[in-house]
Design an enzyme around this catalytic site. Structure first.
Site, PDB file in Angstrom:
ATOM      1  N   ARG A  94       0.871  -1.191   0.000  1.00  0.00           N
ATOM      2  CA  ARG A  94       0.000   0.000   0.000  1.00  0.00           C
ATOM      3  C   ARG A  94       0.906   1.240   0.000  1.00  0.00           C
ATOM      4  O   ARG A  94       1.927   1.240   0.689  1.00  0.00           O
ATOM      5  CB  ARG A  94      -0.935   0.016   1.221  1.00  0.00           C
ATOM      6  CG  ARG A  94      -2.001  -1.065   1.179  1.00  0.00           C
ATOM      7  CD  ARG A  94      -3.041  -0.875   2.267  1.00  0.00           C
ATOM      8  NE  ARG A  94      -4.003   0.155   1.924  1.00  0.00           N
ATOM      9  CZ  ARG A  94      -4.924   0.617   2.782  1.00  0.00           C
ATOM     10  NH1 ARG A  94      -4.974   0.150   4.009  1.00  0.00           N
ATOM     11  NH2 ARG A  94      -5.783   1.559   2.408  1.00  0.00           N
ATOM     12  N   ASP A 243      -2.555   9.042   8.053  1.00  0.00           N
ATOM     13  CA  ASP A 243      -1.726   8.034   7.369  1.00  0.00           C
ATOM     14  C   ASP A 243      -0.347   8.560   7.031  1.00  0.00           C
ATOM     15  O   ASP A 243       0.612   7.797   6.914  1.00  0.00           O
ATOM     16  CB  ASP A 243      -2.428   7.531   6.117  1.00  0.00           C
ATOM     17  CG  ASP A 243      -3.545   6.585   6.502  1.00  0.00           C
ATOM     18  OD1 ASP A 243      -4.631   7.066   6.849  1.00  0.00           O
ATOM     19  OD2 ASP A 243      -3.289   5.370   6.533  1.00  0.00           O
TER      20      ASP A 243
HETATM   21  O1  MRU Z   1      -7.596   2.317   4.385  1.00  0.00           O
HETATM   22  P1  MRU Z   1      -7.359   2.226   5.862  1.00  0.00           P
HETATM   23  O2  MRU Z   1      -8.490   1.581   6.587  1.00  0.00           O
HETATM   24  O3  MRU Z   1      -6.018   1.619   6.190  1.00  0.00           O
HETATM   25  O4  MRU Z   1      -7.303   3.750   6.323  1.00  0.00           O
HETATM   26  C1  MRU Z   1      -7.051   4.022   7.669  1.00  0.00           C
HETATM   27  C2  MRU Z   1      -7.106   5.444   8.024  1.00  0.00           C
HETATM   28  O5  MRU Z   1      -7.259   6.321   7.185  1.00  0.00           O
HETATM   29  C3  MRU Z   1      -6.867   5.779   9.470  1.00  0.00           C
HETATM   30  O6  MRU Z   1      -7.606   6.897   9.822  1.00  0.00           O
HETATM   31  C4  MRU Z   1      -5.393   6.075   9.664  1.00  0.00           C
HETATM   32  O7  MRU Z   1      -4.602   5.024   9.208  1.00  0.00           O
HETATM   33  C5  MRU Z   1      -5.070   6.358  11.063  1.00  0.00           C
HETATM   34  S1  MRU Z   1      -4.878   4.872  11.998  1.00  0.00           S
HETATM   35  C6  MRU Z   1      -4.432   5.167  13.572  1.00  0.00           C
END
Ligand code: MRU
Length: 354
Positions: A94, A243
């Protein structure tokens, strides 16, 4: 905090062990664990979102490196080649959460410091130790984020969150939700509103699930209802995770976060972002340079278990967006609270120099 009888991820055994994940694609209906016994298993689990959330992705990837080297410890040349290809492979799982690359870099550096005067087996053991350290440090960072942020939430307040930045996204306590859990531990009663978070419904499926297990008053809304709920005066603060955070404080987080931040500004509601130092990418000047993951159109056209759009329709499905620093009231980290948000304050708080 109420006892939580689940673990987002855990390593079982020694260097020849394996990774066990709570499969988040099955929540909230099934609590089923997923055993990852190869680096391919970990790569797939990250890509499919069986494990997700920036810190949890980093921890899983670190253990994934250990798995990728299990067959390669006898010959030093083969070990180094396997290390390089495993790191490169996991980096393709990712693109947006920088915790993934941060964790892989840590393992790369640990191995690099040992190559030349240690055997493959010794380096392998050290990498497991490093992965365990990343896991343990995340626990401590999340606790500290909770302590640092809880002052922003008052008894009786309505709080809106988007996506899932809780236990399921981290080692244990979460980032945005750690602030909520800590405020609750301090005796504050909060009303937490959760955006369902289309297209993959992390809010509806995951955040409500874990907030309710923690005994928090939880109300689910569609993403499109956030403006109305704010206008009705139900929200005193918005808090999300991140992220990747650029050097100027721009924040990439789950798609929809930017809109929520704009709405919060329009309604005079503070918008907070809680994240560990491992989520900052100070090599990137602004959010414009953050790579945004594009995901399959089927997540939108077939997102709710059945087709909800005509065959052949064009779809745009960015998984993240960027919230400009100027919309963020404070960045809450384990090293302190950064407010107002500026590059200087970020560098000072993270101890990263100018
Ligand atoms: O696609 P995801 O479910 O991995 O996205 C996660 C998020 O956007 C969260 O808000 C982010 O990773 C913060 S986690 C502490």
């Amino acid at each position: 905090m109420t006892h939580v009888p689940y673990e987002t991820l855990r390593w079982v055994g020694g260097v020849d062990g394996h990774l066990v994940l709570l499969d988040q694609t099955l929540l909230p209906l099934q609590e089923q664990e997923l055993e990852c016994t190869s680096v391919d298993d970990v790569w797939g689990a990250i890509r499919r979102l069986s494990v997700r959330g920036a810190p949890a992705i980093g921890i899983a990837a670190a253990y994934g490196v250990v798995l990728g080297l299990q067959q390669a410890t006898h010959d030093v040349g083969r070990f180094q080649q396997a290390l390089k290809s495993t790191l490169e492979y996991l980096a393709t799982s990712r693109p947006t959460a920088v915790n993934l690359f941060w964790a892989l870099d840590r393992l790369r550096d640990r191995a690099a410091a040992m190559v030349g005067n240690h055997s493959g087996s010794e380096i392998h053991a050290a990498l497991l130790e490093e992965a365990r350290a990343i896991h343990a440090e995340d626990r401590a960072m999340c606790r500290a984020i909770g302590q640092n942020g809880a002052e922003f939430l008052q008894d009786g307040m309505g709080v809106l969150t988007h996506c899932n930045a809780g236990s399921l996204a981290t080692s244990e306590y979460g980032t945005a939700l750690a602030v909520i859990y800590t405020a609750q531990d301090q005796g504050k009663q909060l009303d937490v509103f959760v955006d369902e978070t289309r297209p993959l419904l992390q809010g509806a499926r995951l955040t409500t699930w874990e907030l309710m297990r923690h005994g928090i008053a939880t109300t689910l809304i569609c993403d499109s209802m956030a403006a109305q709920v704010m206008r009705e005066g139900r929200i005193g603060a918005v808090i999300t995770g991140a992220d990747r955070i650029a050097a100027n404080g721009d924040v990439a987080n789950k798609i929809g976060t930017y809109g929520v931040a704009q709405l919060a500004r329009a309604h005079g509601i503070p918008f907070y972002v809680a994240a560990p130092s491992s989520t900052f990418d100070l090599r990137i000047a602004t959010g414009d340079a953050i790579p945004i993951e594009q995901r399959p159109g089927e997540e939108i056209t077939h997102g709710l278990g059945r087709q909800t759009a005509p065959d052949g329709v064009g779809v745009y499905n960015p998984a993240f967006d960027v919230t400009p620093a100027e919309l963020i009231a404070a960045l809450i980290t384990e090293r302190g609270v950064i407010t107002p948000v500026s590059e200087n304050r970020i560098r000072r708080t993270l101890g990263a120099g100018d």
